[in-house]
Motif scaffolding. Structure first.
Motif, PDB file in Angstrom:
ATOM      1  N   GLU A  27     101.914 -80.682 -15.277  1.00 46.76           N
ATOM      2  CA  GLU A  27     101.974 -79.227 -15.396  1.00 46.76           C
ATOM      3  C   GLU A  27     103.134 -78.807 -16.283  1.00 46.76           C
ATOM      4  O   GLU A  27     104.231 -79.365 -16.190  1.00 46.76           O
ATOM      5  CB  GLU A  27     102.143 -78.597 -14.019  1.00 46.76           C
ATOM      6  CG  GLU A  27     102.131 -77.098 -14.044  1.00 46.76           C
ATOM      7  CD  GLU A  27     102.132 -76.495 -12.646  1.00 46.76           C
ATOM      8  OE1 GLU A  27     102.038 -75.258 -12.569  1.00 46.76           O
ATOM      9  OE2 GLU A  27     102.222 -77.228 -11.657  1.00 46.76           O
ATOM     10  N   GLU A  31      99.983 -74.391 -17.425  1.00 39.43           N
ATOM     11  CA  GLU A  31      98.816 -75.249 -17.662  1.00 39.43           C
ATOM     12  C   GLU A  31      98.929 -76.492 -16.792  1.00 39.43           C
ATOM     13  O   GLU A  31      99.970 -77.143 -16.757  1.00 39.43           O
ATOM     14  CB  GLU A  31      98.738 -75.675 -19.126  1.00 39.43           C
ATOM     15  CG  GLU A  31      97.550 -76.585 -19.391  1.00 39.43           C
ATOM     16  CD  GLU A  31      97.483 -77.082 -20.823  1.00 39.43           C
ATOM     17  OE1 GLU A  31      96.539 -76.691 -21.518  1.00 39.43           O
ATOM     18  OE2 GLU A  31      98.378 -77.846 -21.230  1.00 39.43           O
ATOM     19  N   GLU A  56      89.628 -74.705  -7.753  1.00 44.33           N
ATOM     20  CA  GLU A  56      89.273 -73.459  -8.422  1.00 44.33           C
ATOM     21  C   GLU A  56      90.036 -73.319  -9.738  1.00 44.33           C
ATOM     22  O   GLU A  56      91.248 -73.537  -9.796  1.00 44.33           O
ATOM     23  CB  GLU A  56      89.593 -72.268  -7.522  1.00 44.33           C
ATOM     24  CG  GLU A  56      89.147 -70.941  -8.086  1.00 44.33           C
ATOM     25  CD  GLU A  56      89.376 -69.799  -7.116  1.00 44.33           C
ATOM     26  OE1 GLU A  56      89.486 -68.673  -7.591  1.00 44.33           O
ATOM     27  OE2 GLU A  56      89.459 -70.044  -5.908  1.00 44.33           O
ATOM     28  N   GLY A  57      89.321 -72.976 -10.783  1.00 42.74           N
ATOM     29  CA  GLY A  57      89.939 -72.759 -12.083  1.00 42.74           C
ATOM     30  C   GLY A  57      90.028 -73.984 -12.969  1.00 42.74           C
ATOM     31  O   GLY A  57      90.314 -73.869 -14.153  1.00 42.74           O
ATOM     32  N   PHE A  58      89.805 -75.166 -12.422  1.00 45.31           N
ATOM     33  CA  PHE A  58      89.821 -76.373 -13.247  1.00 45.31           C
ATOM     34  C   PHE A  58      88.522 -76.473 -14.037  1.00 45.31           C
ATOM     35  O   PHE A  58      87.438 -76.267 -13.499  1.00 45.31           O
ATOM     36  CB  PHE A  58      89.986 -77.632 -12.393  1.00 45.31           C
ATOM     37  CG  PHE A  58      91.408 -77.970 -12.070  1.00 45.31           C
ATOM     38  CD1 PHE A  58      92.235 -78.566 -13.009  1.00 45.31           C
ATOM     39  CD2 PHE A  58      91.925 -77.689 -10.824  1.00 45.31           C
ATOM     40  CE1 PHE A  58      93.545 -78.883 -12.708  1.00 45.31           C
ATOM     41  CE2 PHE A  58      93.237 -78.002 -10.501  1.00 45.31           C
ATOM     42  CZ  PHE A  58      94.050 -78.603 -11.453  1.00 45.31           C
ATOM     43  N   GLU A  59      88.641 -76.812 -15.305  1.00 49.27           N
ATOM     44  CA  GLU A  59      87.491 -76.985 -16.182  1.00 49.27           C
ATOM     45  C   GLU A  59      87.493 -78.416 -16.715  1.00 49.27           C
ATOM     46  O   GLU A  59      88.520 -78.911 -17.193  1.00 49.27           O
ATOM     47  CB  GLU A  59      87.587 -76.006 -17.349  1.00 49.27           C
ATOM     48  CG  GLU A  59      86.522 -76.175 -18.393  1.00 49.27           C
ATOM     49  CD  GLU A  59      86.742 -75.280 -19.595  1.00 49.27           C
ATOM     50  OE1 GLU A  59      86.032 -75.484 -20.596  1.00 49.27           O
ATOM     51  OE2 GLU A  59      87.612 -74.396 -19.553  1.00 49.27           O
ATOM     52  N   TRP A  83      90.557 -82.732 -16.336  1.00 45.94           N
ATOM     53  CA  TRP A  83      90.294 -81.310 -16.080  1.00 45.94           C
ATOM     54  C   TRP A  83      91.552 -80.527 -16.445  1.00 45.94           C
ATOM     55  O   TRP A  83      92.667 -81.030 -16.303  1.00 45.94           O
ATOM     56  CB  TRP A  83      89.997 -81.046 -14.607  1.00 45.94           C
ATOM     57  CG  TRP A  83      88.785 -81.703 -14.086  1.00 45.94           C
ATOM     58  CD1 TRP A  83      87.518 -81.184 -14.025  1.00 45.94           C
ATOM     59  CD2 TRP A  83      88.688 -83.002 -13.509  1.00 45.94           C
ATOM     60  NE1 TRP A  83      86.661 -82.078 -13.463  1.00 45.94           N
ATOM     61  CE2 TRP A  83      87.337 -83.216 -13.135  1.00 45.94           C
ATOM     62  CE3 TRP A  83      89.592 -84.042 -13.285  1.00 45.94           C
ATOM     63  CZ2 TRP A  83      86.897 -84.381 -12.538  1.00 45.94           C
ATOM     64  CZ3 TRP A  83      89.161 -85.217 -12.700  1.00 45.94           C
ATOM     65  CH2 TRP A  83      87.822 -85.376 -12.331  1.00 45.94           C
ATOM     66  N   ARG A  85      93.451 -76.572 -16.015  1.00 42.83           N
ATOM     67  CA  ARG A  85      93.491 -75.237 -15.415  1.00 42.83           C
ATOM     68  C   ARG A  85      94.632 -74.481 -16.080  1.00 42.83           C
ATOM     69  O   ARG A  85      95.761 -74.962 -16.126  1.00 42.83           O
ATOM     70  CB  ARG A  85      93.717 -75.328 -13.906  1.00 42.83           C
ATOM     71  CG  ARG A  85      93.894 -73.968 -13.259  1.00 42.83           C
ATOM     72  CD  ARG A  85      93.756 -73.967 -11.761  1.00 42.83           C
ATOM     73  NE  ARG A  85      94.670 -74.860 -11.076  1.00 42.83           N
ATOM     74  CZ  ARG A  85      94.573 -75.149  -9.775  1.00 42.83           C
ATOM     75  NH1 ARG A  85      93.614 -74.611  -9.041  1.00 42.83           N
ATOM     76  NH2 ARG A  85      95.416 -75.973  -9.214  1.00 42.83           N
ATOM     77  N   ARG A  86      94.301 -73.293 -16.562  1.00 43.24           N
ATOM     78  CA  ARG A  86      95.335 -72.457 -17.219  1.00 43.24           C
ATOM     79  C   ARG A  86      95.617 -71.239 -16.390  1.00 43.24           C
ATOM     80  O   ARG A  86      94.830 -70.746 -15.686  1.00 43.24           O
ATOM     81  CB  ARG A  86      94.855 -72.041 -18.603  1.00 43.24           C
ATOM     82  CG  ARG A  86      94.793 -73.208 -19.551  1.00 43.24           C
ATOM     83  CD  ARG A  86      94.443 -72.725 -20.961  1.00 43.24           C
ATOM     84  NE  ARG A  86      94.447 -73.845 -21.847  1.00 43.24           N
ATOM     85  CZ  ARG A  86      93.365 -74.499 -22.256  1.00 43.24           C
ATOM     86  NH1 ARG A  86      92.183 -74.116 -21.861  1.00 43.24           N
ATOM     87  NH2 ARG A  86      93.463 -75.501 -23.085  1.00 43.24           N
TER      88      ARG A  86
END
Length: 86
Positions: A27, A31, A56-59, A83, A85-86
């Protein structure tokens, strides 16, 4: 492309020697990057709750996604997943 892969905090979130799985979270500045590596000769499923408190929010930005389930992620043999996440 993802600064968190190079700098920032680093935490191992899964180390499973029996299945040759390792996952870590990096991190920096809002991000987060989650990396799951499978050094074993068999595909594996991992419970999301074993990796992070909330997915949640991880792509998914790298690796096969077609075999994921609601609370499990899939990683192929000698493969990895990433993955962000921003």
């Amino acid at each position: 492309q993802h600064e968190a892969l190079q700098v920032g905090s680093f935490a191992t979130v899964l180390a499973d020697d029996d299945r040759d799985l390792w996952a870590f979270l990096r991190e920096v500045e809002g991000e987060q990057v989650l990396v799951l590596l499978n050094a074993g000769g068999r595909p594996a499923r991992v419970l999301v709750e074993d990796l992070v408190d909330s997915f949640e929010g991880f792509e998914s930005v790298w690796g096969e996604t077609g075999r994921d389930r609601k609370h499990q992620v899939y990683v192929g043999a000698i493969d990895g997943r990433v993955w962000v996440r921003r």
